[in-house]
Design a protein around this motif. Structure first.
Motif, PDB file in Angstrom:
ATOM      1  N   LYS A   1       0.823  -1.204   0.000  1.00  0.00           N
ATOM      2  CA  LYS A   1       0.000   0.000   0.000  1.00  0.00           C
ATOM      3  C   LYS A   1       0.864   1.265   0.000  1.00  0.00           C
ATOM      4  O   LYS A   1       0.592   2.208  -0.749  1.00  0.00           O
TER       5      LYS A   1
ATOM      6  N   SER B   1      -7.378   7.243   1.060  1.00  0.00           N
ATOM      7  CA  SER B   1      -7.699   5.834   0.851  1.00  0.00           C
ATOM      8  C   SER B   1      -8.082   5.155   2.164  1.00  0.00           C
ATOM      9  O   SER B   1      -9.046   4.379   2.224  1.00  0.00           O
TER      10      SER B   1
ATOM     11  N   ASP C   1      -5.804   3.347  -9.177  1.00  0.00           N
ATOM     12  CA  ASP C   1      -6.256   3.910  -7.914  1.00  0.00           C
ATOM     13  C   ASP C   1      -5.844   3.019  -6.749  1.00  0.00           C
ATOM     14  O   ASP C   1      -5.536   1.843  -6.927  1.00  0.00           O
ATOM     15  N   MET C   2      -5.932   3.562  -5.529  1.00  0.00           N
ATOM     16  CA  MET C   2      -5.849   2.751  -4.324  1.00  0.00           C
ATOM     17  C   MET C   2      -7.239   2.183  -4.076  1.00  0.00           C
ATOM     18  O   MET C   2      -8.212   2.924  -3.924  1.00  0.00           O
TER      19      MET C   2
END
Length: 321
Positions: free
Chosen positions: A4, A286, A314-315
């Motif tokens: 992430k 996010s 995108d996250m």
């Protein structure tokens, strides 16, 4: 390495240079803020994916060893993975633009500057047939050439032909009164009508010829028509909204049963002098989205089509952890 954190850093850059063996890039995009770019690559590792535009001057390097095997190098991190083959536009999907061009001039978008072209249903069927062995769904989007009603009619005709493939179909177009039901009646599984901005005020500045409330009304109507986890909307991060404004937008959407796709700004069109949002901001928003989805019982992992299934740009909570 925590994916992430790493992906957020990559999305802040948004590009990569390709070294080593020649690598197949996705075709030039014909929709959205990335329209007109010279191509991109989808890099994946361990089931995680990121899409990066090709830029020979990028600080991110993807070294291709051949046959898709690759290593992504950024700062002190190296990740082994693969450059994925695409169906159309992204891996495992035929994501196809019906009308390449648009009568509206949203300030963040390059589509109006592209040569207008309309694909016929026959052409699109042939495109899907050519990649059917490597796709799991069909996603349809479109600019607006002529007027929104004409363009919706084109999309509906395309969908009628695509049903023969018996694959999930997702659609992202500009909605009119009754659009959600017309799409559902043809068997469309998911829709994405794009609000684009976190606030009404920003929308008026960015898309002066469009009506944000009409889009919101269509999204709200779609929740009861398509059901839970089947209604999406793009919100661009980095147009000038505050964090509080973005979080309030996310709250309102999730509480209404709509899943926001938080898209980091790709500076283009009239906004080419702006910067992409920072990795820190991408992560914070996010994480907030993930919390709001949990509160409302929504899940990005139920997506069967379009951007939330792909995860490249995108996250995506639940996928990028």
């Amino acid at each position: 390495m925590k994916w992430k954190l790493f992906k957020a850093s990559l999305l802040e850059i948004g590009s990569a240079r390709i070294t080593g063996e020649p690598a197949d890039a996705s075709e030039q995009s014909h929709a959205g803020p990335g329209a007109g770019e010279k191509g991109s690559v989808f890099f994946s590792a361990g089931g995680k994916r990121v899409r990066l535009s090709i830029d020979d001057n990028s600080p991110v390097e993807i070294h291709h060893f051949g046959d898709g095997r690759a290593e992504l190098i950024f700062k002190d991190t190296k990740v082994s993975g693969v450059i994925e083959k695409t169906g159309f536009h992204c891996p495992r999907q035929a994501y196809i633009t019906v009308s390449e061009g648009c009568i509206y001039n949203c300030r963040f978008c390059n589509v109006p500057s592209q040569p207008p072209r309309i694909k016929t249903p026959e052409e699109i069927v042939k495109m899907v047939a050519g990649v059917k062995d490597r796709i799991d769904c069909i996603s349809i989007t479109s600019g607006v050439i002529g007027n929104p009603k004409e363009d919706e009619t084109r999309v509906l005709e395309v969908i009628k032909e695509l049903r023969a493939f018996r694959l999930p179909i997702g659609v992202s177009i500009y909605p009119l009164l009754g659009t959600p039901k017309r799409l559902k009646d043809l068997g469309v599984l998911e829709i994405k009508f794009n609000l684009e901005t976190a606030t009404d005020e920003l929308f008026t500045k960015m898309c002066p010829l469009l009506n944000r409330q009409e889009i919101m009304d269509a999204l709200t109507a779609s929740v009861s028509i398509f059901g839970k986890n089947r209604v999406f909307t793009n919100i661009i991060l980095g147009l000038g909204e505050t964090d509080d404004e973005m979080k309030q937008c996310i709250k309102e959407l999730t509480q209404a049963g709509i899943i926001p796709v938080i898209r980091p700004l790709n500076p283009s069109g009239e906004l080419s002098d702006l910067k992409r949002p920072s990795a820190k901001r991408i992560l914070e928003i996010s994480d907030f989205l993930e919390g709001e989805l949990l509160k409302t019982g929504l899940s990005c992992r139920e997506a069967k089509t379009m951007c939330t299934l792909c995860t490249g740009c995108d996250m995506v909570p639940g996928a990028d952890s």
